[in-house]
Design an enzyme around this catalytic site. Sequence first.
Site, PDB file in Angstrom:
ATOM      1  N   SER A  26      23.825 -10.955 -10.077  1.00 57.56           N
ATOM      2  CA  SER A  26      23.272 -11.455 -11.331  1.00 57.56           C
ATOM      3  C   SER A  26      22.316 -12.609 -11.108  1.00 57.56           C
ATOM      4  O   SER A  26      22.448 -13.375 -10.141  1.00 57.56           O
ATOM      5  CB  SER A  26      24.414 -11.922 -12.245  1.00 57.56           C
ATOM      6  OG  SER A  26      23.921 -12.598 -13.379  1.00 57.56           O
ATOM      7  N   TYR A  75      31.104 -17.125 -14.096  1.00 57.57           N
ATOM      8  CA  TYR A  75      30.573 -15.776 -13.914  1.00 57.57           C
ATOM      9  C   TYR A  75      29.622 -15.756 -12.719  1.00 57.57           C
ATOM     10  O   TYR A  75      29.703 -14.886 -11.839  1.00 57.57           O
ATOM     11  CB  TYR A  75      29.851 -15.339 -15.188  1.00 57.57           C
ATOM     12  CG  TYR A  75      29.133 -14.012 -15.092  1.00 57.57           C
ATOM     13  CD1 TYR A  75      29.809 -12.819 -15.302  1.00 57.57           C
ATOM     14  CD2 TYR A  75      27.764 -13.950 -14.816  1.00 57.57           C
ATOM     15  CE1 TYR A  75      29.151 -11.592 -15.232  1.00 57.57           C
ATOM     16  CE2 TYR A  75      27.101 -12.740 -14.738  1.00 57.57           C
ATOM     17  CZ  TYR A  75      27.799 -11.566 -14.951  1.00 57.57           C
ATOM     18  OH  TYR A  75      27.145 -10.360 -14.874  1.00 57.57           O
ATOM     19  N   LYS A  82      29.794 -13.956  -8.801  1.00 57.55           N
ATOM     20  CA  LYS A  82      28.744 -13.156  -8.166  1.00 57.55           C
ATOM     21  C   LYS A  82      28.364 -13.739  -6.792  1.00 57.55           C
ATOM     22  O   LYS A  82      28.058 -12.994  -5.855  1.00 57.55           O
ATOM     23  CB  LYS A  82      27.524 -13.063  -9.069  1.00 57.55           C
ATOM     24  CG  LYS A  82      27.768 -12.317 -10.373  1.00 57.55           C
ATOM     25  CD  LYS A  82      28.156 -10.864 -10.147  1.00 57.55           C
ATOM     26  CE  LYS A  82      28.181 -10.077 -11.456  1.00 57.55           C
ATOM     27  NZ  LYS A  82      28.494  -8.645 -11.251  1.00 57.55           N
TER      28      LYS A  82
END
Length: 278
Positions: free
Chosen positions: A114, A150, A154
């Site tokens: 991401s 988040y 990643k």
Amino acid sequence: MTVLLTGGSGPVGTAIADHLSDRYELVNLDIRSHPHPDVRTVEADATDYDAIRPHFEDVDDVVHLTRVRFPEEEKAGGQTAGWSKELAANLESTANVFRAASEAGVDRFVFGSSNHVVGMYEYLNKPEIYYPDFGLTVDHTVPVRPDSMYGVWKVYGEAIGRMCAAAGGPRFYGLRICNVTGPDRETPVDYAERLVEEGADPDSAEFEHSVRRKQAMWHSRRDLAHLVDCCLRDESVTADVFYGVSDNPTRWFDIEHARDVLGYDPQDDASDWPVLDG
């Protein structure tokens, strides 16, 4: 060639299926069925290693997209440290899938990473970064700067991928995907229309900033599928990261590295769907 998609029923997985199902045999490992008629689904939870391990046999490549959604208050961009059951599940499933792929001897591992791995570059420079000629380029050489747990997850996935590749495991391709949506509302114009339908004031600065961000971050579904295809055809990479974004004039993410290494040749450009003047 058989390609196993994990968590392939979402926007990224359906984009891959819509554009590549005639080129690869796609198998979806997910807790829900894939909507594409040519994609076979095997139902399994990636947090259960014993349940998923058999499905990696006789697979050439893996595209890992599985995720457990974070709560709203811990979403990408939150800049808040903290532990959650969702984070734990994502860490566990990612480790399980890398382990299964390595043990099964798959050739390539494409990780749905991401832009939030480097999201602080945006956070510290917004909203100016959304406008033309800001002058910042974030490429594959910059230090990771996640903007949320988040993003931290990643970073963890990219680190495992590099470790496995260095130990003789699959070739690793970390795709730092920007903004991919479903086929029903894909373009920046679609996005702007949805904001208005949800009550946004089209004359507000907030609306302008949000639309300009979309125009910079947009990755069309066919460009996303093309980038994945470039990875699945590559024979040169051991472990590397690339940005998943179309050739938008105001993007701050580099695509020259993907052009040079993978032959990525995006066909779409957000300026072809103008929303704002200037």
